[in-house]
Design an enzyme around this catalytic site. Structure first.
Site: not given
Ligand code: NDP
Length: 486
Positions: A155, A252, A286, A460
């Protein structure tokens, strides 16, 4: 396409673009049209190895520089980022679909803020002097962790790359950043800019790929720290994998944050807060306050004013500065949102705005509002990550707080009231890491950001992030003779 979105190569390692076309193909899609705007490859084991080796090789010399020298490079990078704000914002809009009206004031600018802030702080990172009995004393040194891995959600690709990279580099670490496969373009620009500003090669590497690439980085014994922005299920996996190697973590994660509107609130301001906390970035934030608890006495005026204000939503070409609602970031996310809206209807919530995808190319969903939502409904319990607001009524402060805290998440929470004492009392009772009084979703770099409960660990931004990118070494200094028992 007038703007070139295809990067020269997939990865940025050791100060240059690197390709290995043996990696799985990732097609980057412009969410507004569904068109493929770039093709890149996921990192192969050889690419991951190059990223780790070059980062480790560069880190010690970087940590040995003075904080002033490290900070100067970060601040130079922040200036370049600000100069290129327009182009970076256009790219962010292509990568995510978020409207240029937002990206031009939020993404590269907040990335630049982080680089400037930690650039200024780098020279101030000192330890303590601790006087002890008998003239002895101890001192502490704040040392780098070594190699940090940053893994981003889709995002805020520029912001996340900078929020992790800037404090990591300020503390003398190297960073390998893996963007989400959905939005892989912006972090490459961050790497380019850092190196143009004078960052030695190897210290900020970007590798592309899906979860498997992230997992390979997290489990490598040469990695000292992992900072993830993502969902709770991914956070659980990454945290567990990092624990095995006793690595430092920042998590996060997601949320289902409450926003409380009391009857004495400025209703127009509360509606602004609810709009910012639900529809900014088409709801893909998020910390969004997706459970809007409104005191029953003002629920109808609140809904009426919200309906009025929704007429101001301009849905259209995200590159047009007049547009304020863009598409969802991906077809998958659109499907998820449609699924939750169907659940909301099925479970008896009253749809008062939006609710149906916008036909045509791209992944469009309008601002959607449900009233008469109850605490047990799926839309009030699970993170949707889309433009779907749930409005719930309440009578008393105690009731509102009990219900607001009745969630496994604890990322953010907000309150709108004119009663100062109540505002602070409510904030004290919130089980949330990041709170807002008469506002919502502000995230200045000066303020720590992060969650409690299932929403994560660590913080952060602000000085707080320094704790998570450095470690203390304690040194006892004896001025006399040590007393041994024999
Ligand atoms: P995901 O949890 O699906 O993915 C986050 C990242 O982790 C991606 O780069 C993903 O790769 C990677 N990833 C997935 N599986 C693994 C693994 N087993 N080991 C290491 N890395 C892995 O989240 P989204 O990208 O769908 O983002 C949405 C989510 O993020 C929401 O739940 C939102 O609330 C949260 N979020 C939290 C924020 C905060 O600061 N608290 C801010 C913004 C979002 P890939 O997707 O490329 O496969």
């Amino acid at each position: 396409m007038p703007y070139d979105t295809q990067p020269p190569a997939s990865h940025f390692i050791n100060g240059r673009y690197v390709e290995d076309s043996a990696g799985d193909l990732i097609e980057v899609v412009y969410p507004a049209t569904g068109a493929v705007i770039a093709r890149i490859h996921a990192a192969t084991p050889a690419i991951i190895e190059e990223a780790i080796t070059s980062a480790r090789a560069a880190q010690a010399a970087w940590a040995a520089l003075s904080g002033t020298e490290r900070g100067r490079i970060l601040r130079r990078a922040s200036e370049i980022m600000r100069e290129r704000n327009h182009d970076l914002s256009v790219l962010e809009t292509f990568d995510t679909g978020k409207p240029y009206q937002e990206t031009s004031v939020v993404d590269a600018t907040s990335g630049a803020d982080a680089l400037e802030y930690y650039g200024g702080m780098a020279a101030t990172l000192t330890g303590e002097h601790i006087p002890l009995a008998g003239g002895d004393w101890a001192y502490t040194k704040r040392e780098a962790l070594g190699l940090c891995v940053g893994i981003g959600a889709w995002n805020y690709p520029t912001q996340i790359a900078c929020w992790k990279g800037a404090p990591a580099l300020a503390c003398g670490n190297a960073m390998i950043f893996k963007p989400s496969e959905t939005t892989p373009l912006c972090a490459l620009k961050v790497a380019e800019i850092l190196h143009e500003a004078g960052l030695p090669a190897g210290l900020y590497n970007v590798v592309q790929g899906m979860g498997a690439v992230g997992a390979a980085l997290v489990t490598d014994p040469r990695v000292d720290k992992v900072s993830l922005t993502g969902s709770v299920p991914t956070g659980r996996k990454v945290y567990a994998a990092a624990a095995d190697g006793m690595k430092h973590v920042t998590m996060e994660l997601g949320g289902k944050s409450p926003l409380l509107v009391f009857e004495d609130a400025d209703i127009d301001a509360a509606v602004s807060g609810a709009i910012l906390g639900n529809f900014y970035s088409t709801g893909q934030v998020c910390s969004n306050g997706t459970r809007v608890f409104v005191q029953n006495a003002v629920i109808e005026p609140f809904l009426a004013r919200l309906a009025e204000r929704l007429k101001g939503a301009v849905i259209g070409d995200p590159q047009d500065p007049a547009t304020n609602i863009g598409p969802m970031a991906s077809a998958r996310q659109l499907e998820i949102v449609e699924g939750y809206v169907a659940k909301g209807l099925e479970e008896g919530a009253r749809l008062v705005a939006g609710g149906t995808r916008i036909a045509g190319e791209g992944f469009w969903f309008p601002p959607t509002v449900f009233a008469d939502v109850t605490d047990d409904m799926t839309i009030a319990r699970e993170e949707i990550f889309g433009p779907v607001m749930s409005v719930l009524g309440f009578d008393t402060e105690d009731e509102a707080l009990r219900r607001a805290n009745d969630t496994p998440f604890g990322l953010a929470a907000g309150v709108f009231t004119r009663d100062l004492a109540r505002a602070h009392r409510v904030v004290d009772a919130f089980e949330a890491g990041t709170c807002y009084i008469n506002s919502y979703n502000d995230a200045p770099v000066e303020m720590p950001f992060g969650g409690v409960k299932m929403s994560g660990v660590g913080r952060e931004n602000a000085r707080a992030a320094i704790e998570h990118y450095s470690q203390l070494k304690s040194v006892y200094v004896r001025m006399g003779q040590p007393e041994a028992p024999f």
